[in-house]
Motif scaffolding. Structure first.
Motif, PDB file in Angstrom:
ATOM      1  N   LEU A 146      31.415  41.065  31.933  1.00  0.00           N
ATOM      2  CA  LEU A 146      32.553  40.466  31.223  1.00  0.00           C
ATOM      3  C   LEU A 146      33.868  40.874  31.890  1.00  0.00           C
ATOM      4  O   LEU A 146      34.703  40.029  32.233  1.00  0.00           O
ATOM      5  N   MET A 147      34.012  42.165  32.131  1.00  0.00           N
ATOM      6  CA  MET A 147      35.256  42.663  32.707  1.00  0.00           C
ATOM      7  C   MET A 147      35.426  42.190  34.152  1.00  0.00           C
ATOM      8  O   MET A 147      36.507  41.790  34.568  1.00  0.00           O
ATOM      9  N   VAL A 148      34.344  42.250  34.921  1.00  0.00           N
ATOM     10  CA  VAL A 148      34.444  41.893  36.331  1.00  0.00           C
ATOM     11  C   VAL A 148      34.803  40.416  36.481  1.00  0.00           C
ATOM     12  O   VAL A 148      35.634  40.045  37.311  1.00  0.00           O
ATOM     13  N   GLU A 149      34.213  39.578  35.650  1.00  0.00           N
ATOM     14  CA  GLU A 149      34.503  38.147  35.790  1.00  0.00           C
ATOM     15  C   GLU A 149      35.923  37.822  35.310  1.00  0.00           C
ATOM     16  O   GLU A 149      36.606  36.984  35.898  1.00  0.00           O
ATOM     17  N   LEU A 150      36.355  38.495  34.248  1.00  0.00           N
ATOM     18  CA  LEU A 150      37.756  38.311  33.835  1.00  0.00           C
ATOM     19  C   LEU A 150      38.683  38.732  34.965  1.00  0.00           C
ATOM     20  O   LEU A 150      39.679  38.086  35.273  1.00  0.00           O
ATOM     21  N   ASN A 151      38.280  39.816  35.623  1.00  0.00           N
ATOM     22  CA  ASN A 151      39.085  40.321  36.720  1.00  0.00           C
ATOM     23  C   ASN A 151      39.110  39.343  37.887  1.00  0.00           C
ATOM     24  O   ASN A 151      40.125  39.171  38.559  1.00  0.00           O
ATOM     25  N   ARG A 152      37.979  38.681  38.107  1.00  0.00           N
ATOM     26  CA  ARG A 152      37.930  37.696  39.190  1.00  0.00           C
ATOM     27  C   ARG A 152      38.926  36.570  38.923  1.00  0.00           C
ATOM     28  O   ARG A 152      39.655  36.133  39.807  1.00  0.00           O
ATOM     29  N   ILE A 153      38.970  36.136  37.665  1.00  0.00           N
ATOM     30  CA  ILE A 153      39.911  35.069  37.331  1.00  0.00           C
ATOM     31  C   ILE A 153      41.347  35.555  37.523  1.00  0.00           C
ATOM     32  O   ILE A 153      42.173  34.880  38.134  1.00  0.00           O
ATOM     33  N   ALA A 154      41.624  36.767  37.025  1.00  0.00           N
ATOM     34  CA  ALA A 154      42.980  37.307  37.163  1.00  0.00           C
ATOM     35  C   ALA A 154      43.370  37.393  38.632  1.00  0.00           C
ATOM     36  O   ALA A 154      44.484  37.027  39.023  1.00  0.00           O
ATOM     37  N   ASN A 155      42.432  37.849  39.456  1.00  0.00           N
ATOM     38  CA  ASN A 155      42.715  37.997  40.874  1.00  0.00           C
ATOM     39  C   ASN A 155      42.970  36.646  41.543  1.00  0.00           C
ATOM     40  O   ASN A 155      43.913  36.486  42.312  1.00  0.00           O
ATOM     41  N   HIS A 156      42.115  35.660  41.249  1.00  0.00           N
ATOM     42  CA  HIS A 156      42.278  34.359  41.885  1.00  0.00           C
ATOM     43  C   HIS A 156      43.565  33.675  41.416  1.00  0.00           C
ATOM     44  O   HIS A 156      44.222  32.979  42.191  1.00  0.00           O
ATOM     45  N   LEU A 157      43.906  33.862  40.135  1.00  0.00           N
ATOM     46  CA  LEU A 157      45.172  33.295  39.650  1.00  0.00           C
ATOM     47  C   LEU A 157      46.329  33.855  40.471  1.00  0.00           C
ATOM     48  O   LEU A 157      47.206  33.124  40.930  1.00  0.00           O
ATOM     49  N   TRP A 158      46.265  35.144  40.678  1.00  0.00           N
ATOM     50  CA  TRP A 158      47.331  35.795  41.436  1.00  0.00           C
ATOM     51  C   TRP A 158      47.318  35.334  42.885  1.00  0.00           C
ATOM     52  O   TRP A 158      48.367  35.098  43.483  1.00  0.00           O
ATOM     53  N   ALA A 159      46.114  35.229  43.455  1.00  0.00           N
ATOM     54  CA  ALA A 159      46.003  34.815  44.855  1.00  0.00           C
ATOM     55  C   ALA A 159      46.587  33.424  45.051  1.00  0.00           C
ATOM     56  O   ALA A 159      47.347  33.172  45.995  1.00  0.00           O
ATOM     57  N   ILE A 160      46.256  32.521  44.125  1.00  0.00           N
ATOM     58  CA  ILE A 160      46.776  31.158  44.243  1.00  0.00           C
ATOM     59  C   ILE A 160      48.284  31.156  44.032  1.00  0.00           C
ATOM     60  O   ILE A 160      49.031  30.512  44.759  1.00  0.00           O
ATOM     61  N   GLY A 161      48.730  31.943  43.045  1.00  0.00           N
ATOM     62  CA  GLY A 161      50.167  32.035  42.796  1.00  0.00           C
ATOM     63  C   GLY A 161      50.918  32.457  44.042  1.00  0.00           C
ATOM     64  O   GLY A 161      51.930  31.860  44.404  1.00  0.00           O
ATOM     65  N   PHE A 162      50.383  33.453  44.728  1.00  0.00           N
ATOM     66  CA  PHE A 162      51.065  33.933  45.923  1.00  0.00           C
ATOM     67  C   PHE A 162      50.946  32.956  47.086  1.00  0.00           C
ATOM     68  O   PHE A 162      51.851  32.846  47.903  1.00  0.00           O
ATOM     69  N   LEU A 163      49.806  32.269  47.151  1.00  0.00           N
ATOM     70  CA  LEU A 163      49.662  31.274  48.211  1.00  0.00           C
ATOM     71  C   LEU A 163      50.726  30.191  48.070  1.00  0.00           C
ATOM     72  O   LEU A 163      51.371  29.792  49.048  1.00  0.00           O
ATOM     73  N   ILE A 164      50.938  29.745  46.829  1.00  0.00           N
ATOM     74  CA  ILE A 164      51.945  28.724  46.584  1.00  0.00           C
ATOM     75  C   ILE A 164      53.334  29.299  46.868  1.00  0.00           C
ATOM     76  O   ILE A 164      54.221  28.632  47.409  1.00  0.00           O
ATOM     77  N   ASN A 165      53.499  30.547  46.515  1.00  0.00           N
ATOM     78  CA  ASN A 165      54.752  31.242  46.815  1.00  0.00           C
ATOM     79  C   ASN A 165      55.007  31.245  48.331  1.00  0.00           C
ATOM     80  O   ASN A 165      56.103  30.982  48.798  1.00  0.00           O
ATOM     81  N   ASP A 166      53.949  31.539  49.089  1.00  0.00           N
ATOM     82  CA  ASP A 166      54.074  31.551  50.547  1.00  0.00           C
ATOM     83  C   ASP A 166      54.384  30.171  51.101  1.00  0.00           C
ATOM     84  O   ASP A 166      54.970  30.029  52.163  1.00  0.00           O
ATOM     85  N   LEU A 167      53.944  29.151  50.370  1.00  0.00           N
ATOM     86  CA  LEU A 167      54.210  27.792  50.828  1.00  0.00           C
ATOM     87  C   LEU A 167      55.638  27.371  50.527  1.00  0.00           C
ATOM     88  O   LEU A 167      56.038  26.279  50.875  1.00  0.00           O
ATOM     89  N   GLY A 168      56.369  28.207  49.826  1.00  0.00           N
ATOM     90  CA  GLY A 168      57.779  27.901  49.596  1.00  0.00           C
ATOM     91  C   GLY A 168      58.126  27.549  48.188  1.00  0.00           C
ATOM     92  O   GLY A 168      59.298  27.423  47.853  1.00  0.00           O
ATOM     93  N   ALA A 169      57.119  27.380  47.315  1.00  0.00           N
ATOM     94  CA  ALA A 169      57.433  27.090  45.918  1.00  0.00           C
ATOM     95  C   ALA A 169      57.684  28.423  45.238  1.00  0.00           C
ATOM     96  O   ALA A 169      56.765  29.067  44.755  1.00  0.00           O
ATOM     97  N   PHE A 170      58.910  28.851  45.246  1.00  0.00           N
ATOM     98  CA  PHE A 170      59.202  30.214  44.880  1.00  0.00           C
ATOM     99  C   PHE A 170      59.005  30.484  43.404  1.00  0.00           C
ATOM    100  O   PHE A 170      59.569  29.826  42.553  1.00  0.00           O
ATOM    101  N   GLN A 171      58.210  31.465  43.088  1.00  0.00           N
ATOM    102  CA  GLN A 171      58.076  32.072  41.765  1.00  0.00           C
ATOM    103  C   GLN A 171      57.551  31.175  40.653  1.00  0.00           C
ATOM    104  O   GLN A 171      56.662  31.593  39.926  1.00  0.00           O
ATOM    105  N   THR A 172      58.043  29.943  40.494  1.00  0.00           N
ATOM    106  CA  THR A 172      57.687  29.199  39.283  1.00  0.00           C
ATOM    107  C   THR A 172      56.188  29.006  39.099  1.00  0.00           C
ATOM    108  O   THR A 172      55.655  29.398  38.065  1.00  0.00           O
ATOM    109  N   PRO A 173      55.463  28.466  40.088  1.00  0.00           N
ATOM    110  CA  PRO A 173      54.021  28.294  39.857  1.00  0.00           C
ATOM    111  C   PRO A 173      53.327  29.628  39.634  1.00  0.00           C
ATOM    112  O   PRO A 173      52.404  29.738  38.838  1.00  0.00           O
TER     113      PRO A 173
END
Lengths: 166, 586
Positions: free
Chosen positions: B312-339
């Motif tokens: 339960l914890m590990v899978e929740l953590n996977r989602i949290a991590n991927h959300l963050w990873a995608i957020g930062f990827l979009i950030n790197d693409l220039g869409a600053f902070q909002t997504p």
């Protein structure tokens, strides 16, 4: 393309009417969870005696060597804790502490508890070392401050049978 | 790479008589290969036996036997246990064994790490420099006879703290310069660092014959270590032709703290909170891997409810991590902070669950050998715990994922910037030991939860997400798919989890008797295969504690991924690999 602009603005307008999820720290504070591992506190019994018996198991359990304990003997004239010994020096270096909670797990008398204070900031390294003065909780109502003078022979166990009212 | 026509069943010792022998030490497994036949045996392991994937390379210093040992773990892409083979070299003098970079590209950084920390040279390695320490560093830090600056004792708890207590504070007694070693003839006044000069010379191609290096237009640029888009203190040295990347070398170690040496001083249990700090975005997964590695040695049996809580914890953590990873990827693409903040909103709810259960939001220190430390609380944020988690899993997260997909997946800018950028072919992904979403986005269906099931994953119904193209866009899509699969897993966990029961195998213990032997515990962390190689000699602290860090090894391919792209794409490709510097530098 026109519809997309409307759609995009729709999202903006939708968010204007939503309750914000941010809070105005430090004016507003979010309460932390009950199990939150924040700054340590050294607890007392209801009668005001300290729970800590200076066994230094917390210092042994600490992975970061943040805790430093020096134990001294209790006497009936100068009694700090119910056992034979008490912690005459108890220091936690908050710069080293990693808030893992092992000290809490190791404590045989539940004297050290990670409580809910998370605002730890210092101007210099010396003030990051918390001593008994900062760590020990205030004397509860109806208790007496330590050291106490007690009748001889009333506390002679290192891990006392007395329980907290909790 | 040649696919085996039929898998060889002949034992490795029979295939190479004299060169390969079984490891017969008690508690050990695998084979010992003689150094002069290593390349030949490794090639056979890859091509004939079908172990195409080199998961981990690490060293061990057996100081009592006067030997350095290099341990390799190779896996089959079709799944199953990994094959473990070792090479031994004498400790004294200048030990040297052949490099396996020619067989597996994934050995590149890992061999450099072994060289850096153990002083074992790999002949034939194309770029054998120090990787985590700086070039002028004196000594080999992971060797057992190397002592750190404030060295006190070999194992914790230190005598200054316990049982005597109050003896002295080591910093007062142990003067700073007592343990520092300098190179021979070192003079601080005339010292000039030439560590980077070696790297720049390599980039300039000074080792090449003269006619190959008439590159008048090319310049060498440093990107980082202080750069907002390198996700931390990470540096890349880029050779540029105008805006195009000709060559690229990552430089790391700015956050190095010798995690493994610290781990060998600590007792077994004390390492648990330290693992949180490797990949600090997925602390639960790190705990899980370490717990598995040590449980293998101890032989403890995790109760049913604890297994479910872990997943339960590990899978929740996977989602949290991927959300963050995608957020930062979009950030790197220039869409600053909002997504990113849209995604952080959901991540926050997951962190609330961690805080209510384990007491910390990221540094959870939640797992123990044989179980977990605490059961779920009765309430989270004034709601019933199970209602809160069920609502999050069944309603809020799927809705949030749909929202991300409408906003981002068909967004024209994102598609233009990411489709066809940083393509990693499947063959190279396997050969280069890529792991996690990076590997699966190249179309390789390799997920340890399926390939070598641990915990209760063999009972759960989920699919291994792959995408065929191996570019940045596919890595983004694989992460979205994986989050949806995680939600599927979480629903099953919530459905099947026993309502009560033990969460610990026996009592929660403080010191552990760990039998002699070695063990390699691995989990599929959000970033890829996270492995812990531990060796016990029966002492209260590990003899060897090694972390196979997925972020670190995934960076091996960064140079190849970026070649031919523009400078701005480096940022995007790095973001799509999803590194955490706490794990890269250790």
């Amino acid at each position: 393309m026109f519809t997309e602009i409307i759609k995009g603005l729709g999202t903006t307008i939708k968010h204007m009417f939503e309750e914000p999820i941010t809070i105005q720290y430090p004016e507003e504070r979010k309460p932390v969870a009950k199990r939150f591992k924040g700054r340590h506190e050294l607890k007392r019994y209801d009668n005001g005696l300290e729970k800590c018996i200076g066994c230094a198991l917390c210092a042994a359990a600490c992975p970061a060597d943040a805790i430093f304990v020096q134990a001294s003997e209790n006497t009936d004239e100068q009694r700090f804790s119910p056992g034979e010994r008490h912690a005459s020096v108890y220091e936690i270096n908050m710069l080293r502490c990693i808030f893992c909670g092992y000290c809490e797990d190791a404590c045989p008398t539940q004297a050290i508890v990670l409580e809910h204070d998370y605002e730890l900031a210092f101007f210099d390294r010396q003030s990051a070392i918390y001593t008994k003065k900062e760590l020990l909780v205030p004397v509860p109502d109806g208790g007496k401050p330590t050291p106490q003078q007690v009748a001889p022979g009333s506390f002679n166990w290192s891990i006392p049978p007395m329980q907290d009212a909790e | 790479m040649v696919a085996p026509s039929k898998p060889i069943t002949q034992d490795l010792t029979e295939r190479f008589p004299g060169a390969v022998s079984k490891d017969t030490r008690p508690g050990y497994e695998g084979y010992i290969v003689s150094a002069n036949k290593l390349t030949e045996v490794a090639t056979a392991i890859r091509d004939e036996y079908g172990y195409e994937y080199l998961a981990s390379v690490t060293g061990v210093d057996y100081i009592a036997d006067g030997k350095l040992e290099v341990v390799y773990h190779a896996s089959k892409m079709s799944g199953g246990a990994s094959l473990n083979f070792k090479v031994q070299a004498p400790r004294d003098g200048e030990p040297e064994i052949p490099s396996l970079v020619g067989v597996w590209q994934g050995a590149d950084f890992q061999e450099r790490e072994v060289y850096d920390l153990y002083g074992l040279r790999f002949s034939g390695h194309p770029d054998l420099r120090r990787i985590l320490m700086w070039e002028e560093f004196e000594g080999w830090p992971m060797r057992k006879d190397w002592k750190e600056v404030y060295y006190e004792q070999d194992a914790k708890p230190f005598k200054t703290r316990w049982p005597e207590g109050s003896v002295y504070r080591i910093e007062e007694k142990n003067r700073f310069n007592k343990n520092v070693r300098y190179p021979k003839g070192f003079d601080p006044r005339s010292f000039k660092s030439d560590g980077d000069e070696k790297l720049y010379a390599l980039m300039r191609g000074e080792h090449l014959p003269e006619h190959q290096r008439i590159n008048t237009d090319e310049i060498i640029v440093n990107m980082g270590p202080q750069h907002p888009s390198t996700h931390g203190v990470f540096r890349v040295v880029v050779k540029l032709d105008g805006e195009s990347v000709v060559d690229l070398k990552p430089v790391m170690g700015y956050l190095h703290r010798n995690h493994e040496k610290i781990g060998e001083r600590n007792t077994w249990l004390m390492n648990m909170p330290y693992t949180d700090r490797l990949d600090y975005l997925s602390g639960m997964g790190n705990n899980h891997g370490y717990a598995l590695a040590v449980e293998k040695l101890i032989g403890s049996k995790v109760p049913e409810r604890a297994e479910y809580l872990r997943v339960l914890m590990v899978e929740l953590n996977r989602i949290a991590n991927h959300l963050w990873a995608i957020g930062f990827l979009i950030n790197d693409l220039g869409a600053f902070q909002t997504p990113m903040l849209y995604l952080a909103k959901q991540r926050e709810l997951i962190l609330d669950i961690f805080e209510a259960t384990a007491g910390s939001r990221m540094m959870c220190n939640y797992m123990r050998f044989g179980g977990v430390v605490r059961d779920l609380p009765s309430r989270i944020r004034d709601e019933d715990t199970l209602d809160f988690i069920t609502d999050l899993v069944a309603e809020r997260l799927p809705a949030a994922l749909d929202e991300i997909e409408t906003l981002l997946t068909f967004n024209e800018i994102i598609r233009t910037r990411s489709i066809g950028v940083g393509v990693l072919p499947a063959k190279q992904a396997i050969n280069g030991s890529a792991a996690g979403p990076l590997l699966r986005a190249s179309g390789v269906p390799y997920d340890l939860r399926r390939a070598d099931p641990y915990s209760i994953y063999d009972r759960l119904d989920f699919k291994v997400c792959t995408r065929p193209n191996g570019d940045v866009y596919d890595r983004y899509l694989v992460r979205i798919d994986e989050m949806r699969e995680s939600i599927k897993i979480l629903k099953q966990v919530l459905r099947d989890m026993p309502a009560s029961g033990a969460i610990m195998d026996g009592e929660s213990k403080y010191t552990h008797k760990v039998p002699n032997g070695e063990s390699y515990g691995r989990v599929e962390n959000p970033k890829g295969e996270l492995g812990y190689y531990v060796v016990s000699n029966g002492a209260p602290n590990p003899y060897r504690y090694h972390v196979r860090a997925p972020s670190f090894i995934n960076l091996t391919m960064l140079g190849d991924l970026c070649k031919g792209h523009k400078v701005a794409d480096i940022v995007v490709i790095l973001g799509s690999i999803d590194i955490v510097l706490g794990e890269v530098d250790r």
